[in-house]
Write an enzyme that holds these catalytic residues in place. Structure first.
Site, mmCIF file in Angstrom:
data_model
loop_
_atom_site.group_PDB
_atom_site.id
_atom_site.type_symbol
_atom_site.label_atom_id
_atom_site.label_comp_id
_atom_site.label_asym_id
_atom_site.label_seq_id
_atom_site.Cartn_x
_atom_site.Cartn_y
_atom_site.Cartn_z
ATOM 1 N N GLU A 292 9.411 -7.714 21.648
ATOM 2 C CA GLU A 292 9.106 -6.568 23.021
ATOM 3 C C GLU A 292 8.623 -7.438 24.426
ATOM 4 O O GLU A 292 9.459 -6.630 25.168
ATOM 5 C CB GLU A 292 7.294 -6.211 22.732
ATOM 6 C CG GLU A 292 7.285 -4.790 22.384
ATOM 7 C CD GLU A 292 5.539 -4.530 22.801
ATOM 8 O OE1 GLU A 292 4.757 -5.543 22.563
ATOM 9 O OE2 GLU A 292 4.950 -3.441 22.178
ATOM 10 N N HIS A 313 19.064 -11.426 -2.465
ATOM 11 C CA HIS A 313 19.879 -10.776 -3.574
ATOM 12 C C HIS A 313 19.678 -9.043 -3.244
ATOM 13 O O HIS A 313 20.231 -8.235 -3.447
ATOM 14 C CB HIS A 313 18.535 -10.455 -4.970
ATOM 15 C CG HIS A 313 18.785 -11.930 -6.018
ATOM 16 N ND1 HIS A 313 19.452 -11.732 -6.698
ATOM 17 C CD2 HIS A 313 17.542 -12.707 -4.748
ATOM 18 C CE1 HIS A 313 19.368 -14.123 -6.855
ATOM 19 N NE2 HIS A 313 18.297 -13.437 -6.078
ATOM 20 N N LYS A 427 5.262 7.739 23.195
ATOM 21 C CA LYS A 427 4.163 8.305 23.750
ATOM 22 C C LYS A 427 3.425 9.633 24.538
ATOM 23 O O LYS A 427 3.572 10.652 23.809
ATOM 24 C CB LYS A 427 2.990 7.635 24.036
ATOM 25 C CG LYS A 427 2.261 6.153 23.416
ATOM 26 C CD LYS A 427 2.088 5.235 24.268
ATOM 27 C CE LYS A 427 1.425 3.893 23.608
ATOM 28 N NZ LYS A 427 1.049 2.865 24.738
HETATM 29 O O1 PA5 Z 1 1.907 -6.243 22.759
HETATM 30 C C1 PA5 Z 1 1.641 -5.505 23.454
HETATM 31 O O2 PA5 Z 1 1.306 -5.188 24.451
HETATM 32 C C2 PA5 Z 1 1.115 -3.722 22.790
HETATM 33 O O3 PA5 Z 1 1.957 -3.823 21.020
HETATM 34 C C3 PA5 Z 1 0.313 -3.771 22.335
HETATM 35 O O4 PA5 Z 1 -0.458 -4.790 21.409
HETATM 36 C C4 PA5 Z 1 -0.268 -2.393 21.698
HETATM 37 O O5 PA5 Z 1 0.237 -1.364 21.822
HETATM 38 C C5 PA5 Z 1 -2.499 -2.219 20.921
HETATM 39 O O6 PA5 Z 1 -2.785 -1.848 22.307
HETATM 40 P P1 PA5 Z 1 -4.109 -1.497 22.503
HETATM 41 O O7 PA5 Z 1 -3.810 -2.756 22.674
HETATM 42 O O8 PA5 Z 1 -4.223 -1.621 24.172
HETATM 43 O O9 PA5 Z 1 -4.498 -0.711 21.690
#
Ligand code: PA5
Length: 450
Positions: A292, A313, A427
């Site tokens: 990310e 394996h 989303k």
């Molecule tokens: O790193 C990030 O920002 C995302 O992976 C969020 O952690 C994830 O989308 C969950 O978001 P939230 O904590 O707002 O529910």
């Protein structure tokens, strides 16, 4: 300080595509400057750098408060603690709890079992979890920085109702903890209305960097893990990778430089390797952190992971002889927590008596060494991280080490390592397909494409 070790010597092998020591040191000055930029908040995404000084800011008050909440939850004699969250609001806690718990804790009856919900939208998963909870004593935490994420919101809607049906409204409230933004989001509004115990997620700490906030620390403490030692490990690593620590001693700068040099040589995939199954979810956490943070603007190393020797394996063949775009980063644990020797066998039909009296870990270490040499011979550069033991202190070091090196790595490819604009695309489509009010135009457009 007893520091984890980084060995990049096998990333310098002579085979084609490997980096030379010169290519590596090219990034000496850049990584030092970018490390300073993280601390001075002069780089991209500077609103989300709260994690940089976070370990130093975790004081006695914060730790005691989290420990007190965890022990109040544990004192209810619960069998199961359900942690609802996804992404950065899930993976850190899962990674640390798995790394530091007995592999069969649940089956041995160690209480509470920490189970997760809202990290997927699997109907069977949630239905089966509800079945289990019917006959268990349980409590939950719901974690969402934005407070609006669909997956955990659905799970919480269902499990909150179950908790209220089982214990009554008042007792249910005392069994729910909400960890979310200090001011914004639907979860904050609900938590305030219902009177849940809440913890705030700092504004300047993004989800994937939040494991050392209550997001990770509360579930980890409820699992019975020593959060003080975890934090101490992170604090020591923060000192060891501070901007004052020059490149030759700074393992976060060195790791960032090595992987960037490999990337520029065409090694587009980094495989995080472990030889301890308990580290499986550390790799999942690491994949989110790096994927990310770096994967944007058409750039970034693709983070993958394997569990060895299991995956030797299966994936071993590809790593040895497939496309030469891979490098490996191995997490090696020097000493296991338990001791188990291979016994002598009179019949010796399996011809293993030559190993009698040796530790299982000795075989594991030889598998690691043999694999390293084979993969290096097969043109897969190897970076090796060694921690002395798989305990709270070293896991704390690993967390901060990877976070720091990730920030530097993102800056090296000139992306903002602290945003995630790409996760919005799915989303938007999902809401449009679900016909969420406000998405009418997108719904029409998407349906015409089906
Ligand atoms: O790193 C990030 O920002 C995302 O992976 C969020 O952690 C994830 O989308 C969950 O978001 P939230 O904590 O707002 O529910």
């Amino acid at each position: 300080m007893n520091k984890m070790k980084l060995d990049i010597g096998k990333a310098f092998a002579k085979a084609s595509g490997f980096i030379s020591p010169d290519a590596f040191t090219t990034y000496k000055q850049a990584t030092e400057e970018l490390n300073a930029a993280l601390h001075n908040k002069t780089g991209r995404g500077s609103d989300f750098l709260g994690w940089v000084d976070l370990p130093a800011q975790i004081n006695e008050k914060i730790l005691s408060d989290i420990e007190a909440t965890a022990s109040a939850i544990r004192s209810k004699n619960i069998d199961v603690y359900v942690v609802i969250g996804i992404g950065g609001s899930y993976l850190g806690a899962k990674a640390v709890i798995d790394a530091l718990s007995d592999s069969f804790a649940h089956l041995k009856g160690n209480k509470p079992a920490v189970l997760f919900a809202g990290q997927n939208i699997g109907e069977d998963y949630l239905a089966e979890l509800r079945d289990l909870l019917k006959n268990k004593e349980w409590a939950l935490s719901v974690i969402s920085k934005s407070g609006t994420t669909t997956e955990p919101a659905i799970a919480f809607r269902i499990l909150k109702q179950d908790l209220e049906d089982k214990y009554g409204k008042k007792e249910a409230v005392s069994r729910i903890c909400a960890i979310t933004d200090a001011a914004r989001g639907a979860l904050k509004t609900l938590a305030t209305e219902e009177g849940y115990k809440t913890y705030d997620i700092p504004d300047d700490v993004g989800g994937r960097y939040s494991v050392l906030t209550p997001v990770g620390l509360l579930p980890i403490a409820v699992a019975g893990i020593n959060i003080r030692e975890l934090v101490k490990g992170a604090q020591d690593m923060a000192k060891a990778t501070a901007p004052e620590v020059k490149f030759d001693e700074n393992i976060a700068c060195q790791y960032a430089a090595a992987r960037h040099a490999l990337y520029t040589e065409g090694k587009k995939i980094e495989i995080l390797v472990n030889y301890q199954p308990k580290l499986h979810f550390m790799a999942e956490w690491w994949k989110q952190l790096y994927g990310e943070s770096e994967g944007k603007n058409g750039k970034g190393i693709f983070p993958a992971s394997v569990d060895f020797s299991s995956d030797l394996h299966s994936m071993g063949q590809y790593i040895q002889e497939g496309e030469r775009i891979l490098f490996e980063t191995v997490i090696s644990v020097a000493k296991p927590e338990r001791e188990l020797l291979i016994p002598e066998d009179k019949a010796n039909l399996d011809k293993l008596n030559f190993l009698a009296g040796k530790n299982i870990d000795y075989v594991n270490k030889m598998a690691e060494l043999g694999t390293q040499i084979a993969h290096v011979d097969g043109d897969v550069p190897n970076i090796r991280i060694e921690i002395e033991r798989l305990n709270e202190y070293f896991v704390g070091q690993l967390i901060y080490f990877f976070e720091k090196a990730c920030g530097i790595s993102g800056y090296l490819i000139n992306v903002n390592p602290f945003d995630q604009p790409g996760v919005e695309a799915y989303k938007k489509n999902m809401f449009a397909l679900l016909e969420k009010p406000g998405f009418e135009a997108e719904t029409k457009m998407l349906k015409s494409r089906l």
